[in-house]
Design an enzyme around this catalytic site. Structure first.
Site, PDB file in Angstrom:
ATOM      1  N   GLU A  12      -7.168   8.489   6.422  1.00 55.88           N
ATOM      2  CA  GLU A  12      -7.378   9.124   7.722  1.00 55.88           C
ATOM      3  C   GLU A  12      -7.858  10.565   7.658  1.00 55.88           C
ATOM      4  O   GLU A  12      -7.164  11.492   8.108  1.00 55.88           O
ATOM      5  CB  GLU A  12      -6.089   9.062   8.545  1.00 55.88           C
ATOM      6  CG  GLU A  12      -5.576   7.663   8.768  1.00 55.88           C
ATOM      7  CD  GLU A  12      -4.436   7.600   9.780  1.00 55.88           C
ATOM      8  OE1 GLU A  12      -3.891   8.660  10.140  1.00 55.88           O
ATOM      9  OE2 GLU A  12      -4.094   6.489  10.210  1.00 55.88           O
ATOM     10  N   GLU A  44      -3.287  -0.167   8.157  1.00 56.90           N
ATOM     11  CA  GLU A  44      -2.083   0.223   8.895  1.00 56.90           C
ATOM     12  C   GLU A  44      -2.190  -0.301  10.310  1.00 56.90           C
ATOM     13  O   GLU A  44      -3.256  -0.225  10.935  1.00 56.90           O
ATOM     14  CB  GLU A  44      -1.944   1.757   9.017  1.00 56.90           C
ATOM     15  CG  GLU A  44      -1.414   2.453   7.805  1.00 56.90           C
ATOM     16  CD  GLU A  44      -1.297   3.957   8.003  1.00 56.90           C
ATOM     17  OE1 GLU A  44      -1.059   4.422   9.140  1.00 56.90           O
ATOM     18  OE2 GLU A  44      -1.461   4.679   7.003  1.00 56.90           O
ATOM     19  N   ARG A  79       0.857  -1.187   0.000  1.00 56.01           N
ATOM     20  CA  ARG A  79       0.000   0.000   0.000  1.00 56.01           C
ATOM     21  C   ARG A  79       0.897   1.242   0.000  1.00 56.01           C
ATOM     22  O   ARG A  79       1.681   1.427   0.923  1.00 56.01           O
ATOM     23  CB  ARG A  79      -0.898  -0.010   1.248  1.00 56.01           C
ATOM     24  CG  ARG A  79      -1.681   1.267   1.428  1.00 56.01           C
ATOM     25  CD  ARG A  79      -2.650   1.233   2.606  1.00 56.01           C
ATOM     26  NE  ARG A  79      -3.315   2.505   2.708  1.00 56.01           N
ATOM     27  CZ  ARG A  79      -3.206   3.356   3.725  1.00 56.01           C
ATOM     28  NH1 ARG A  79      -2.477   3.053   4.789  1.00 56.01           N
ATOM     29  NH2 ARG A  79      -3.812   4.520   3.700  1.00 56.01           N
ATOM     30  N   TYR A 137      -3.840   1.818  15.989  1.00 56.36           N
ATOM     31  CA  TYR A 137      -2.576   1.761  16.725  1.00 56.36           C
ATOM     32  C   TYR A 137      -2.727   1.580  18.229  1.00 56.36           C
ATOM     33  O   TYR A 137      -1.928   0.920  18.862  1.00 56.36           O
ATOM     34  CB  TYR A 137      -1.773   3.061  16.481  1.00 56.36           C
ATOM     35  CG  TYR A 137      -1.249   3.177  15.066  1.00 56.36           C
ATOM     36  CD1 TYR A 137       0.015   2.713  14.735  1.00 56.36           C
ATOM     37  CD2 TYR A 137      -2.031   3.739  14.052  1.00 56.36           C
ATOM     38  CE1 TYR A 137       0.506   2.797  13.439  1.00 56.36           C
ATOM     39  CE2 TYR A 137      -1.547   3.831  12.750  1.00 56.36           C
ATOM     40  CZ  TYR A 137      -0.284   3.360  12.453  1.00 56.36           C
ATOM     41  OH  TYR A 137       0.195   3.443  11.167  1.00 56.36           O
ATOM     42  N   ASN A 157      -7.061   1.985   9.997  1.00 46.71           N
ATOM     43  CA  ASN A 157      -5.725   2.162  10.569  1.00 46.71           C
ATOM     44  C   ASN A 157      -5.888   2.210  12.074  1.00 46.71           C
ATOM     45  O   ASN A 157      -6.649   3.022  12.606  1.00 46.71           O
ATOM     46  CB  ASN A 157      -5.086   3.477  10.096  1.00 46.71           C
ATOM     47  CG  ASN A 157      -4.750   3.447   8.620  1.00 46.71           C
ATOM     48  OD1 ASN A 157      -4.900   2.418   7.954  1.00 46.71           O
ATOM     49  ND2 ASN A 157      -4.291   4.574   8.102  1.00 46.71           N
ATOM     50  N   HIS A 208      -2.783  10.945   0.795  1.00 48.30           N
ATOM     51  CA  HIS A 208      -2.237  10.737   2.147  1.00 48.30           C
ATOM     52  C   HIS A 208      -1.580  12.052   2.577  1.00 48.30           C
ATOM     53  O   HIS A 208      -0.375  12.144   2.775  1.00 48.30           O
ATOM     54  CB  HIS A 208      -1.255   9.563   2.144  1.00 48.30           C
ATOM     55  CG  HIS A 208      -0.970   8.987   3.508  1.00 48.30           C
ATOM     56  ND1 HIS A 208      -1.089   7.646   3.813  1.00 48.30           N
ATOM     57  CD2 HIS A 208      -0.560   9.565   4.668  1.00 48.30           C
ATOM     58  CE1 HIS A 208      -0.754   7.426   5.082  1.00 48.30           C
ATOM     59  NE2 HIS A 208      -0.429   8.577   5.623  1.00 48.30           N
TER      60      HIS A 208
END
Ligand code: GBH
Length: 462
Positions: free
Chosen positions: A166, A368, A76, A296, A294, A120
């Site tokens: 995002e 991600e 990606r 985290y 995504n 992005h």
């Protein structure tokens, strides 16, 4: 419990143009808002910028070979809009098209599937200066044209598209608290920017589905979300955690999967939340073939009390993120990454289940997931046990979600290599491969070797 991931599960790694390409002022590329942000004193640590980055522009062949050696099946990456259209409108920069053609062809020759993000965060600077960027509805048409160019030029070979990466970050960090480009601080602009991003996303989706149906690809949006657990089992805290999730993710996902913004946002944000017309709602509803995620980290959420610091106090900025009226805190038992983000693998599972339930079992790709580690030396990088454990534990929890019925189809590790970590410059390392910023040499870390073995056995070792 050793069990393979589902057949055809996609294993990949992810990067973004501004973070790795370099050659920022060469080959006809126009400037982006991130070039300008880097040049603004005090915005990016150590005065770092994207001029050289990982020099991927010149070293992409080596990078593709490295991916091949690691057995990665998909890659990606994002296209830099200012490389395609230097001023964000009008003429095409052929050198930019040629570069992405070389990259895409090289990936395909090595049997690696390209997953392409159209945006992005590197907005062409003239669109910001002359047209107010995402704050001006005109951007919808500009993004439509740019997307069409990409589908025309690359769509014969690219079958997996992501419109925006995002939008939460671009809206909140870029227009709310000003820590990302374009560096604006406002309590209303984030909602406006987000609104125009959703409209732009939907427009690109419709263009692809109507004009490029023959290309037989899929196209979706990638949102980011940190998970929120309630601090206590009190009803107010449970409600606060849910509200926080709605402000984080449902803000962007509800219009697409349900047709409008969440009711709680309309109530709490009031007039500052723009409204979609009936026609716009229709265009947005259903405009994603999959749910790009995504993820985290996680935090604890609670109903704020008088002594509680609100989110904005933690971030050191007044403003719009207080709209949700949620207090955030950490569980002291959670380990932290070099970003100081909590490492909470079960949050990944619970987030996947939350999405699954709220949006009626969408196809999900984790586009991600990864971890920054403090790696001052090559030896430290070569022993990145923390990152390996991070991948392993998040993947283990993801598989539990799959076992519980979640339709998770793939996982992209962030990131293929150390790169420009936005306002932290090169001072944070997320790579599974180390980049020596003096020699620009790349070297797979232990986590990359581990992921490589994992891919080879489709996760049976987890
Ligand atoms: C991604 O964003 C980006 O897509 C990518 O470009 C970037 O390099 C990568 O992550 C690593 O940063 O301060 O504890 O409340 C990450 C989105 C949103 C995740 C904010 C962490 C705050 C955690 N981030 N969130 S905390």
């Amino acid at each position: 419990m050793s069990k393979k991931f589902p057949e055809n599960f996609v294993w990949g790694s992810a990067t973004a143009s501004f973070q790795i390409e370099g050659a920022a002022k060469q080959y006809g590329r126009g400037l982006s808002i991130w070039d300008a942000f880097c040049d603004t004193p005090g915005k990016v640590e150590s005065g770092h910028n994207g001029d050289v980055a990982c020099d991927h522009y010149h070293r992409f062949e080596e990078d593709v070979k490295m991916m091949k050696e690691l057995g990665l099946q998909a890659y990606r990456f994002s296209i830099a809009w200012p490389r395609i259209q230097p001023d964000g409108k009008g003429d095409i920069n052929q050198e930019g098209i040629d570069f992405y053609n070389r990259l895409i062809d090289c990936l395909l020759e090595h049997g690696i599937e390209p997953w392409v993000t159209l945006y992005h965060w590197d907005l062409p600077l003239p669109l910001q200066i002359e047209h107010d960027g995402w704050l001006n509805k005109e951007i919808v048409e500009r993004f439509e044209k740019y997307s069409r160019i990409c589908f025309e030029q690359f769509g014969d070979r690219v079958k997996n598209w992501i419109t925006l990466n995002e939008p939460w970050c671009a809206a909140v960090l870029g227009h709310g608290i000003g820590v990302h480009a374009p560096g604006r601080i406002s309590t209303s602009e984030p909602y406006l920017a987000a609104h125009n991003m959703l409209l732009s996303h939907a427009r690109a989706y419709r263009v692809y589905k109507s004009e490029f149906a023959h290309q037989n690809g899929t196209i979706g949006i990638t949102n980011n979300c940190d998970f929120r657990y309630p601090l206590t089992d009190k009803a107010e805290d449970i409600a606060a955690a849910e509200r926080s999730m709605e402000f984080f993710l449902a803000w962007f996902a509800d219009p697409i999967w349900k047709g409008d913004y969440p009711a709680v946002m309309k109530e709490y944000v009031g007039e500052r939340l723009p409204e979609f017309s009936a026609e716009e709602k229709q265009e947005i509803f259903g405009s994603s073939d999959f749910f790009g995620l995504n993820h985290y980290t996680s935090m604890l959420a609670s109903e704020p009390t008088e002594d509680d610091k609100l989110v904005s106090d933690i971030a050191g900025n007044g403003g719009m993120i207080d709209d949700q009226k949620v207090a955030l805190s950490n569980d002291p038992s959670w380990d932290k990454s070099h970003m100081q983000w909590n490492i909470v693998p079960e949050g990944c599972r619970d987030l996947l289940k939350w999405i699954d339930a709220r949006y009626d079992r969408p196809i999900i790709y984790i586009t991600e997931n990864g971890c920054a580690c403090d790696e001052p030396t090559e030896e430290a990088a070569d022993n990145d046990l923390m990152r390996k454990n991070y991948y392993e534990s998040y993947l283990r929890e993801s598989r539990k979600a799959i076992d519980a019925g979640v339709d998770l189809r793939g996982y992209f590790a962030w990131s293929l290599m150390d790169n420009f970590e936005w306002s932290f410059g090169y001072n944070r390392r997320f790579g599974m491969c180390r980049v020596d910023y003096e020699t620009l040499e790349r070297k797979p870390k232990m986590s990359a070797r581990w992921l490589s073995q994992t891919i080879a056995q489709n996760g049976e070792n987890i």
